[in-house]
Write an enzyme that holds these catalytic residues in place. Structure first.
Site, PDB file in Angstrom:
ATOM      1  N   CYS A  73      13.011  11.232   7.960  1.00 23.60           N
ATOM      2  CA  CYS A  73      13.000  10.710   9.325  1.00 23.60           C
ATOM      3  C   CYS A  73      14.396  10.851   9.934  1.00 23.60           C
ATOM      4  CB  CYS A  73      12.575   9.257   9.315  1.00 23.60           C
ATOM      5  SG  CYS A  73      13.473   8.305   8.097  1.00 23.60           S
TER       6      CYS A  73
ATOM      7  N   LYS B 213       0.850  -1.199   0.000  1.00 25.31           N
ATOM      8  CA  LYS B 213       0.000   0.000   0.000  1.00 25.31           C
ATOM      9  C   LYS B 213       0.882   1.243   0.000  1.00 25.31           C
ATOM     10  CE  LYS B 213      -1.835   3.027   2.676  1.00 25.31           C
ATOM     11  NZ  LYS B 213      -1.899   4.168   1.762  1.00 25.31           N
TER      12      LYS B 213
ATOM     13  N   GLU C  13       9.315   1.459  10.958  1.00 25.35           N
ATOM     14  CA  GLU C  13      10.305   2.527  10.785  1.00 25.35           C
ATOM     15  C   GLU C  13       9.558   3.836  10.954  1.00 25.35           C
ATOM     16  OE1 GLU C  13      13.405   2.398  10.660  1.00 25.35           O
ATOM     17  OE2 GLU C  13      13.579   0.239  10.484  1.00 25.35           O
TER      18      GLU C  13
ATOM     19  N   GLU D 102       9.337  15.835  15.974  1.00 17.64           N
ATOM     20  CA  GLU D 102       9.787  15.763  14.582  1.00 17.64           C
ATOM     21  C   GLU D 102       9.069  16.857  13.786  1.00 17.64           C
ATOM     22  OE1 GLU D 102       8.456  12.333  12.220  1.00 17.64           O
ATOM     23  OE2 GLU D 102      10.553  12.096  11.666  1.00 17.64           O
TER      24      GLU D 102
ATOM     25  N   SER E 284       4.525   7.613  10.300  1.00 15.53           N
ATOM     26  CA  SER E 284       4.535   8.398  11.541  1.00 15.53           C
ATOM     27  C   SER E 284       4.330   7.495  12.763  1.00 15.53           C
ATOM     28  CB  SER E 284       3.416   9.433  11.486  1.00 15.53           C
ATOM     29  OG  SER E 284       2.174   8.766  11.387  1.00 15.53           O
TER      30      SER E 284
HETATM   31  P1  NAD Z   1       1.799   8.391   7.850  1.00 14.42           P
HETATM   32  O1  NAD Z   1       2.031   7.637   9.102  1.00 14.42           O
HETATM   33  O2  NAD Z   1       0.746   9.435   7.824  1.00 14.42           O
HETATM   34  O3  NAD Z   1       1.429   7.395   6.653  1.00 14.42           O
HETATM   35  C1  NAD Z   1       2.264   6.318   6.327  1.00 14.42           C
HETATM   36  C2  NAD Z   1       1.443   5.277   5.588  1.00 14.42           C
HETATM   37  O4  NAD Z   1       0.485   4.727   6.489  1.00 14.42           O
HETATM   38  C3  NAD Z   1       0.656   5.840   4.400  1.00 14.42           C
HETATM   39  O5  NAD Z   1       0.653   4.911   3.367  1.00 14.42           O
HETATM   40  C4  NAD Z   1      -0.744   5.993   4.993  1.00 14.42           C
HETATM   41  O6  NAD Z   1      -1.763   5.955   4.035  1.00 14.42           O
HETATM   42  C5  NAD Z   1      -0.815   4.787   5.911  1.00 14.42           C
HETATM   43  N1  NAD Z   1      -1.826   4.876   6.977  1.00 14.42           N
HETATM   44  C6  NAD Z   1      -2.399   5.996   7.499  1.00 14.42           C
HETATM   45  N2  NAD Z   1      -3.282   5.659   8.454  1.00 14.42           N
HETATM   46  C7  NAD Z   1      -3.265   4.303   8.556  1.00 14.42           C
HETATM   47  C8  NAD Z   1      -3.931   3.368   9.390  1.00 14.42           C
HETATM   48  N3  NAD Z   1      -4.817   3.752  10.309  1.00 14.42           N
HETATM   49  N4  NAD Z   1      -3.643   2.056   9.243  1.00 14.42           N
HETATM   50  C9  NAD Z   1      -2.733   1.630   8.331  1.00 14.42           C
HETATM   51  N5  NAD Z   1      -2.082   2.489   7.499  1.00 14.42           N
HETATM   52  C10 NAD Z   1      -2.333   3.808   7.615  1.00 14.42           C
HETATM   53  O7  NAD Z   1       3.235   8.973   7.458  1.00 14.42           O
HETATM   54  P2  NAD Z   1       3.591   9.962   6.279  1.00 14.42           P
HETATM   55  O8  NAD Z   1       3.066  11.300   6.639  1.00 14.42           O
HETATM   56  O9  NAD Z   1       3.214   9.348   4.992  1.00 14.42           O
HETATM   57  O10 NAD Z   1       5.207   9.964   6.361  1.00 14.42           O
HETATM   58  C11 NAD Z   1       5.905  10.753   7.247  1.00 14.42           C
HETATM   59  C12 NAD Z   1       6.332   9.962   8.457  1.00 14.42           C
HETATM   60  O11 NAD Z   1       7.066   8.798   8.054  1.00 14.42           O
HETATM   61  C13 NAD Z   1       7.265  10.720   9.357  1.00 14.42           C
HETATM   62  O12 NAD Z   1       6.871  10.595  10.704  1.00 14.42           O
HETATM   63  C14 NAD Z   1       8.624  10.063   9.139  1.00 14.42           C
HETATM   64  O13 NAD Z   1       9.506  10.177  10.211  1.00 14.42           O
HETATM   65  C15 NAD Z   1       8.248   8.674   8.841  1.00 14.42           C
HETATM   66  N6  NAD Z   1       9.309   7.999   8.066  1.00 14.42           N
HETATM   67  C16 NAD Z   1      10.169   7.135   8.705  1.00 14.42           C
HETATM   68  C17 NAD Z   1      11.200   6.525   8.019  1.00 14.42           C
HETATM   69  C18 NAD Z   1      12.164   5.576   8.706  1.00 14.42           C
HETATM   70  O14 NAD Z   1      12.882   4.856   8.016  1.00 14.42           O
HETATM   71  N7  NAD Z   1      12.231   5.537  10.029  1.00 14.42           N
HETATM   72  C19 NAD Z   1      11.366   6.768   6.668  1.00 14.42           C
HETATM   73  C20 NAD Z   1      10.480   7.632   6.036  1.00 14.42           C
HETATM   74  C21 NAD Z   1       9.445   8.243   6.754  1.00 14.42           C
END
Ligand code: NAD
Length: 482
Positions: free
Chosen positions: A287, A178, A253, A386, A232
């Site tokens: 991140c 996804k 992650e 963050e 997140s």
């Molecule tokens: P997000 O958590 O909003 O979304 C991530 C994914 O989860 C998306 O595909 C989203 O559609 C999905 N999602 C949302 N709600 C969900 C639910 N209830 N159940 C299952 N899936 C759901 O994150 P974002 O805004 O897309 O990305 C930014 C975040 O990602 C930041 O916090 C960043 O630190 C983190 N990030 C971490 C790493 C790492 O390697 N540690 C790398 C990249 C990004």
């Protein structure tokens, strides 16, 4: 570019399909619609998981060498469509072309690396395990864990996908992916390459859609053996809660609040370059952003002067412009979120050194100037949370121990950077930092061979390297009476 209508946002059991939802995709540099992509729902997830169950039976029976052929074909396909993938990264995500090419190269390197690991599985399978007994023998098998769900964010589309997908396929798992609803375009192009790679039907399935419509049912599905999630912390908690209902494994992650430590013997020009790279690459939407810059007090004034000059010289522009160092933030929500953090920082007395808003020459697009603060209260959101935007907080320290304590004083522990003229000292400090990856005098280089992931609330598990593969394997011992 006119709005694309991509009615097929789902790839299930070897077939492209439409879905019931319509996802509007925006170009963040122009704020204009870029595409309408079809998104799925719980029923589509149900079908994708069913297809993946059938695909698993076929794929898990293939040898590592057979899987490696497909992984290499994907790498070759990505290389052949480099320009198109770069273009989609920049138009959908807002990152400059010179950053988009790094992402494409990373995807190629990741698939090639895991092709090599897949091949090595064949010889290692059924290895004897020495036992302290002559009456029994034992052998060890590493088997793919089953159907896996991969949920990824928007900041490095394709890269975060490749870090999960390549090891999952190498291990012999089948997949339901996804992508982020914010950046489906590069992911759909990657999926088209994978669809042409010779994988048996059902091994790779893609369901575009929102987190609630697609991610949540995928995380909850009891037939899914494991969820690998990047995103997140707030959503990571929800994914874990849903996964817990069927006791499935999770790799997470999540976020970071990482530090760059400029020790008293640092090369100041190098420190300034690394601070800008760690803070402003991908417009700070990393991140791994080293958004806390800790500098030895004897260097602090000169460092801040040079950092401000360097940050103000960063050319913020359209990602396709000839002269661009930093592009746009990914969408309006992220833009408003980062501006909100800047305002909140000002309201608690943090001192703005430069930036703080939209570049005057760019009235349109989600652009924010490279922004630097000092005198940031240690209990403020600006210091602790963050930001995920181009915002650095600079603070001086009096001793090495104080620097380490400041860096470690965080709920997160993803990465850290150390700048020092003394190798021994830098290595000692690196050992003290609570972070999964520490760079010394180096930019944020990432190799598929080295682990990715962090301490504390940044991660559960590690990606990349053999650890990334093991995350998709079960361990089986067979013990036999002699
Ligand atoms: P997000 O958590 O909003 O979304 C991530 C994914 O989860 C998306 O595909 C989203 O559609 C999905 N999602 C949302 N709600 C969900 C639910 N209830 N159940 C299952 N899936 C759901 O994150 P974002 O805004 O897309 O990305 C930014 C975040 O990602 C930041 O916090 C960043 O630190 C983190 N990030 C971490 C790493 C790492 O390697 N540690 C790398 C990249 C990004």
């Amino acid at each position: 570019m006119s709005t694309m209508n991509l009615s097929n946002g789902l790839y299930i059991n070897g077939q492209w399909r439409a879905g019931s939802e319509r996802l509007q995709v925006i170009n963040p540099s122009t704020e204009q619609p870029l595409a309408i992509v079809a998104g799925g729902d719980g029923q589509d997830v149900e079908q994708a998981v069913r297809a993946a169950q059938a695909g698993f039976r076929v794929w898990s029976a293939c040898s590592g060498a057979e899987r490696a052929v497909v992984l290499r074909k994907i790498a070759t396909g990505v290389a052949a469509r480099r320009e198109r993938l770069m273009q989609l990264q920049s138009s959908n995500n807002g990152k400059p072309q010179f950053e988009a090419v790094i992402d494409v190269d990373d995807v190629i390197a990741t698939f090639e690396y895991y092709a090599g690991l897949a091949e090595s599985l064949d010889a290692a399978q059924d290895a004897d395990v020495p036992l302290p007994s002559d009456d029994f023998s034992a052998r060890l098998r590493r088997e793919p864990c089953g159907v896996v769900g991969l949920i990824v964010p928007w900041n490095f589309p394709m890269v975060t996908t490749a870090w999960k997908l390549a090891p999952a396929l190498a291990a012999g798992c089948s997949v339901v992916l996804k992508p982020s609803e914010v950046t489906p375009l590069p992911e759909l192009e990657l999926a088209a390459i994978i669809a042409d790679s010779g994988l048996p039907d059902g091994v790779f399935n893609l369901v575009c859609g929102t987190g609630l419509a697609v991610g949540a049912p995928l995380a909850a599905d009891p037939r899914v053996a494991k969820i690998s999630f990047t995103g997140s912390n707030a959503v990571g908690v929800q994914v874990m809660q849903r996964a817990a209902e069927s006791i499935k494994g999770v790799s997470l992650e999540l976020g970071g609040k990482s530090s760059l430590l400029v020790l008293a013997d640092a090369d100041l020009d190098l420190a300034v370059e690394l601070a800008c790279g760690g803070g402003f690459f991908n417009a700070g939407q990393m991140c791994s952003a080293t958004s806390r810059v800790l500098v030895a007090e004897e260097l602090a004034d000169e460092f801040l002067l040079r950092l401000k000059t360097r940050a103000e010289a960063i050319r913020v522009a359209d990602p396709f412009a000839a002269e661009v160092d930093m592009g746009a933030l990914v969408n309006q929500a992220q833009y408003q979120r980062v501006l909100g953090h800047i305002q909140a920082g000002l309201s608690v007395g943090a001192k703005l050194v430069c930036g703080g808003g939209r570049p005057p020459a760019l009235p349109r697009g989600y652009f924010i100037e490279p922004t630097i603060f000092t005198q940031v209260p240690l209990d403020s959101a600006l210091w602790c949370e963050e930001i995920f935007g181009p915002v650095l907080c600079v603070r001086s320290f009096a001793s090495e121990q104080e620097a380490v304590d400041l860096a470690n004083d965080s709920a997160f522990g993803l990465v850290a950077s150390v700048v020092s003229g003394c190798t021994e000292r830098a290595e000692r400090v690196a050992n003290e930092l609570q972070a999964g990856l520490v760079w010394i005098n180096a930019p944020q280089v990432i190799f598929p061979q080295a682990a990715w992931g962090g301490y504390k609330q940044s991660s559960i598990g590690r990606e990349l390297g053999p650890w990334g593969l093991q995350a998709f394997q079960e361990i089986k011992h067979v013990i036999r009476a002699r």
